[in-house]
Design a protein around this motif. Structure first.
Motif, PDB file in Angstrom:
ATOM      1  N   ILE A   1      -4.693   2.799  -4.164  1.00 33.97           N
ATOM      2  CA  ILE A   1      -4.151   2.178  -2.954  1.00 33.97           C
ATOM      3  C   ILE A   1      -5.167   1.177  -2.388  1.00 33.97           C
ATOM      4  O   ILE A   1      -4.818   0.066  -1.988  1.00 33.97           O
ATOM      5  CB  ILE A   1      -3.803   3.237  -1.878  1.00 33.97           C
ATOM      6  CG1 ILE A   1      -2.785   4.247  -2.414  1.00 33.97           C
ATOM      7  CG2 ILE A   1      -3.251   2.568  -0.622  1.00 33.97           C
ATOM      8  CD1 ILE A   1      -2.658   5.505  -1.561  1.00 33.97           C
ATOM      9  N   THR A   2      -6.442   1.583  -2.393  1.00 34.68           N
ATOM     10  CA  THR A   2      -7.486   0.701  -1.865  1.00 34.68           C
ATOM     11  C   THR A   2      -7.598  -0.572  -2.713  1.00 34.68           C
ATOM     12  O   THR A   2      -7.677  -1.683  -2.175  1.00 34.68           O
ATOM     13  CB  THR A   2      -8.832   1.445  -1.810  1.00 34.68           C
ATOM     14  OG1 THR A   2      -8.657   2.659  -1.080  1.00 34.68           O
ATOM     15  CG2 THR A   2      -9.899   0.602  -1.119  1.00 34.68           C
TER      16      THR A   2
ATOM     17  N   ARG B   1       0.839  -1.209   0.000  1.00 33.79           N
ATOM     18  CA  ARG B   1       0.000   0.000   0.000  1.00 33.79           C
ATOM     19  C   ARG B   1       0.868   1.252   0.000  1.00 33.79           C
ATOM     20  O   ARG B   1       0.610   2.205  -0.728  1.00 33.79           O
ATOM     21  CB  ARG B   1      -0.872   0.026   1.271  1.00 33.79           C
ATOM     22  CG  ARG B   1      -2.082  -0.873   1.228  1.00 33.79           C
ATOM     23  CD  ARG B   1      -3.172  -0.380   2.166  1.00 33.79           C
ATOM     24  NE  ARG B   1      -2.860  -0.422   3.572  1.00 33.79           N
ATOM     25  CZ  ARG B   1      -3.397  -1.297   4.445  1.00 33.79           C
ATOM     26  NH1 ARG B   1      -4.233  -2.214   4.020  1.00 33.79           N
ATOM     27  NH2 ARG B   1      -3.095  -1.236   5.714  1.00 33.79           N
TER      28      ARG B   1
ATOM     29  N   ARG C   1      -4.691  -8.624  -0.399  1.00 38.72           N
ATOM     30  CA  ARG C   1      -5.299  -9.478   0.624  1.00 38.72           C
ATOM     31  C   ARG C   1      -5.847 -10.760   0.004  1.00 38.72           C
ATOM     32  O   ARG C   1      -5.737 -11.838   0.581  1.00 38.72           O
ATOM     33  CB  ARG C   1      -6.406  -8.730   1.362  1.00 38.72           C
ATOM     34  CG  ARG C   1      -6.963  -9.570   2.506  1.00 38.72           C
ATOM     35  CD  ARG C   1      -7.967  -8.852   3.357  1.00 38.72           C
ATOM     36  NE  ARG C   1      -7.397  -7.708   4.027  1.00 38.72           N
ATOM     37  CZ  ARG C   1      -7.623  -6.446   3.690  1.00 38.72           C
ATOM     38  NH1 ARG C   1      -8.414  -6.193   2.680  1.00 38.72           N
ATOM     39  NH2 ARG C   1      -7.072  -5.471   4.350  1.00 38.72           N
TER      40      ARG C   1
ATOM     41  N   THR D   1     -14.045   6.609  -2.277  1.00 39.75           N
ATOM     42  CA  THR D   1     -13.523   5.281  -2.610  1.00 39.75           C
ATOM     43  C   THR D   1     -14.337   4.171  -1.956  1.00 39.75           C
ATOM     44  O   THR D   1     -14.630   3.147  -2.570  1.00 39.75           O
ATOM     45  CB  THR D   1     -12.049   5.186  -2.165  1.00 39.75           C
ATOM     46  OG1 THR D   1     -11.322   6.237  -2.793  1.00 39.75           O
ATOM     47  CG2 THR D   1     -11.449   3.854  -2.559  1.00 39.75           C
TER      48      THR D   1
ATOM     49  N   ASP E   1      -1.202   3.060   9.620  1.00 42.82           N
ATOM     50  CA  ASP E   1      -1.699   2.226   8.540  1.00 42.82           C
ATOM     51  C   ASP E   1      -1.836   0.816   9.125  1.00 42.82           C
ATOM     52  O   ASP E   1      -0.843   0.148   9.363  1.00 42.82           O
ATOM     53  CB  ASP E   1      -0.672   2.263   7.392  1.00 42.82           C
ATOM     54  CG  ASP E   1      -1.239   1.701   6.115  1.00 42.82           C
ATOM     55  OD1 ASP E   1      -2.352   1.157   6.152  1.00 42.82           O
ATOM     56  OD2 ASP E   1      -0.562   1.808   5.082  1.00 42.82           O
TER      57      ASP E   1
ATOM     58  N   ILE F   1      -6.548   5.342   3.747  1.00 42.57           N
ATOM     59  CA  ILE F   1      -7.487   4.471   3.039  1.00 42.57           C
ATOM     60  C   ILE F   1      -8.285   3.657   4.047  1.00 42.57           C
ATOM     61  O   ILE F   1      -7.829   3.373   5.149  1.00 42.57           O
ATOM     62  CB  ILE F   1      -6.812   3.495   2.046  1.00 42.57           C
ATOM     63  CG1 ILE F   1      -6.016   2.420   2.794  1.00 42.57           C
ATOM     64  CG2 ILE F   1      -5.955   4.178   1.030  1.00 42.57           C
ATOM     65  CD1 ILE F   1      -6.156   1.063   2.148  1.00 42.57           C
TER      66      ILE F   1
ATOM     67  N   SER G   1      -4.793  -2.869  -1.960  1.00 38.33           N
ATOM     68  CA  SER G   1      -4.977  -3.512  -0.660  1.00 38.33           C
ATOM     69  C   SER G   1      -5.925  -4.707  -0.771  1.00 38.33           C
ATOM     70  O   SER G   1      -5.673  -5.786  -0.232  1.00 38.33           O
ATOM     71  CB  SER G   1      -5.521  -2.474   0.333  1.00 38.33           C
ATOM     72  OG  SER G   1      -5.653  -3.029   1.605  1.00 38.33           O
ATOM     73  N   GLU G   2      -7.024  -4.514  -1.497  1.00 37.98           N
ATOM     74  CA  GLU G   2      -8.003  -5.593  -1.676  1.00 37.98           C
ATOM     75  C   GLU G   2      -7.375  -6.778  -2.411  1.00 37.98           C
ATOM     76  O   GLU G   2      -7.527  -7.929  -2.016  1.00 37.98           O
ATOM     77  CB  GLU G   2      -9.207  -5.099  -2.497  1.00 37.98           C
ATOM     78  CG  GLU G   2     -10.002  -3.976  -1.871  1.00 37.98           C
ATOM     79  CD  GLU G   2     -10.757  -4.393  -0.620  1.00 37.98           C
ATOM     80  OE1 GLU G   2     -10.992  -5.603  -0.440  1.00 37.98           O
ATOM     81  OE2 GLU G   2     -11.085  -3.510   0.189  1.00 37.98           O
TER      82      GLU G   2
ATOM     83  N   ASP H   1     -10.183   0.113   3.422  1.00 37.80           N
ATOM     84  CA  ASP H   1     -10.574  -0.910   2.450  1.00 37.80           C
ATOM     85  C   ASP H   1     -11.702  -1.747   3.049  1.00 37.80           C
ATOM     86  O   ASP H   1     -12.209  -1.431   4.119  1.00 37.80           O
ATOM     87  CB  ASP H   1      -9.365  -1.755   2.033  1.00 37.80           C
ATOM     88  CG  ASP H   1      -8.750  -2.508   3.205  1.00 37.80           C
ATOM     89  OD1 ASP H   1      -9.346  -2.514   4.295  1.00 37.80           O
ATOM     90  OD2 ASP H   1      -7.668  -3.094   3.018  1.00 37.80           O
ATOM     91  N   SER H   2     -12.121  -2.801   2.346  1.00 37.73           N
ATOM     92  CA  SER H   2     -13.295  -3.544   2.808  1.00 37.73           C
ATOM     93  C   SER H   2     -13.037  -4.209   4.158  1.00 37.73           C
ATOM     94  O   SER H   2     -13.950  -4.354   4.963  1.00 37.73           O
ATOM     95  CB  SER H   2     -13.729  -4.573   1.762  1.00 37.73           C
ATOM     96  OG  SER H   2     -12.762  -5.588   1.616  1.00 37.73           O
TER      97      SER H   2
ATOM     98  N   ASP I   1      -4.083  -6.200   9.056  1.00 37.88           N
ATOM     99  CA  ASP I   1      -5.360  -6.818   9.424  1.00 37.88           C
ATOM    100  C   ASP I   1      -5.411  -7.274  10.877  1.00 37.88           C
ATOM    101  O   ASP I   1      -6.438  -7.147  11.545  1.00 37.88           O
ATOM    102  CB  ASP I   1      -5.660  -7.996   8.489  1.00 37.88           C
ATOM    103  CG  ASP I   1      -5.897  -7.516   7.061  1.00 37.88           C
ATOM    104  OD1 ASP I   1      -5.833  -6.291   6.846  1.00 37.88           O
ATOM    105  OD2 ASP I   1      -6.141  -8.355   6.184  1.00 37.88           O
TER     106      ASP I   1
END
Lengths: 134, 131
Positions: free
Chosen positions: A42-43, A21, A50, B89, B20, B54, A46-47, B56-57, B23
């Motif tokens: 960036i998002t 990222r 992962r 986003t 940042d 950011i 990241s997805e 993210d999901s 997980d």
């Protein structure tokens, strides 16, 4: 399309996702992406990182700064040698998940980039290539 | 182990996410916060994400989970400080975070949290002054 520079990043653990990222952020800034475009790229990275980690059992991401003459952009290619995706159309559906996520990783990141290609073979692995243009 | 600090202020818990998050760190925060709500009997949680570049999901789901778990533990959650680019986003990604209360900044978030907690007390008749 010409490649201006490239770097391969290993994705072997959760901290590698954070490192990727940060690299994608640095390259997006170098390419003078707008803040929204930076955030989207960036998002998406990241997805996809992962996914590579959780579903592919780890792999790598090839980062490339590319140019097609008129425009420059950032291309990311994620590769793993995991179990592969049997039904890509299903995997690209919003809300479909084999893990315990929300099922937005693939479908969501597709919406965040300009180009999205996916190739997968059961038992061999998965390769996802995305591009975001300036 | 690396942890995100949780500050206790009266009935409320305050969290500022400034790194940042990988997980596991996000999962640890989820556990720590729910434990803190139960241990202290907190009525409200304020989460400041103004430093997050950011969401993210995974992080989005963690934030929605915290809000849901807190509600079950009788606490209200308000998420504050989301950057505009992050909001754009997140919605494009497909996460609209239903059920998560938000405010623009910490000050507005604290006001909302106080309102939510007092409204909830009236609803349930669980006013400390009446006991």
């Amino acid at each position: 399309m010409t490649t201006l520079k490239s770097e391969s990043v290993d994705i072997a653990g959760p901290t590698d996702v954070v490192i990727l990222r940060q690299k994608v952020r640095a390259w997006s800034i170098e390419l003078k992406f707008s803040l929204v475009d930076q955030t989207k790229m960036i998002t998406a990275s990241s997805e996809l990182a992962r996914n590579t980690l959780d579903h592919g059992g780890g792999g790598r991401c090839l980062m490339e700064m590319v140019s097609n003459g008129a425009r420059s952009g950032l291309r990311l290619t994620f590769e793993d040698h995991g179990p592969g995706i049997p039904d890509i159309d299903l995997a690209l559906k919003d809300g479909y998940s084999t893990g315990n996520g929300m099922g937005l990783g693939l479908s969501g990141s597709k919406r965040l980039v300009n180009e999205f290609q996916i190739a997968s073979k059961v038992g061999e692995g998965t390769r996802i290539c995305v591009v975001r243009w300036k | 182990m690396e942890r995100i600090p949780i500050l206790r202020m009266g009935n409320f818990l305050l969290v500022t996410i400034q790194v940042d998050m990988h997980d596991q760190l996000a999962m640890t925060l989820q556990d720590d916060l729910t434990n803190a709500i139960a241990n202290y009997g907190s009525r409200g949680v304020l989460i400041d994400i103004s430093s997050l570049e950011i969401v993210d999901s995974f992080i989005g789901r963690m934030l929605a989970n915290i809000s849901g778990m807190a509600r079950i533990l009788d606490a209200q959650t308000v998420l504050v400080g989301m950057q505009p680019a992050v909001a754009i986003t997140l919605v494009e990604l497909g996460m609209s975070m239903p059920g998560v209360k938000t405010a623009l900044n910490v000050e507005a978030g604290m006001d909302l949290l106080r309102e939510l907690v007092s409204a909830h007390r009236m609803e349930t008749g669980d006013d400390d002054s009446e006991v």
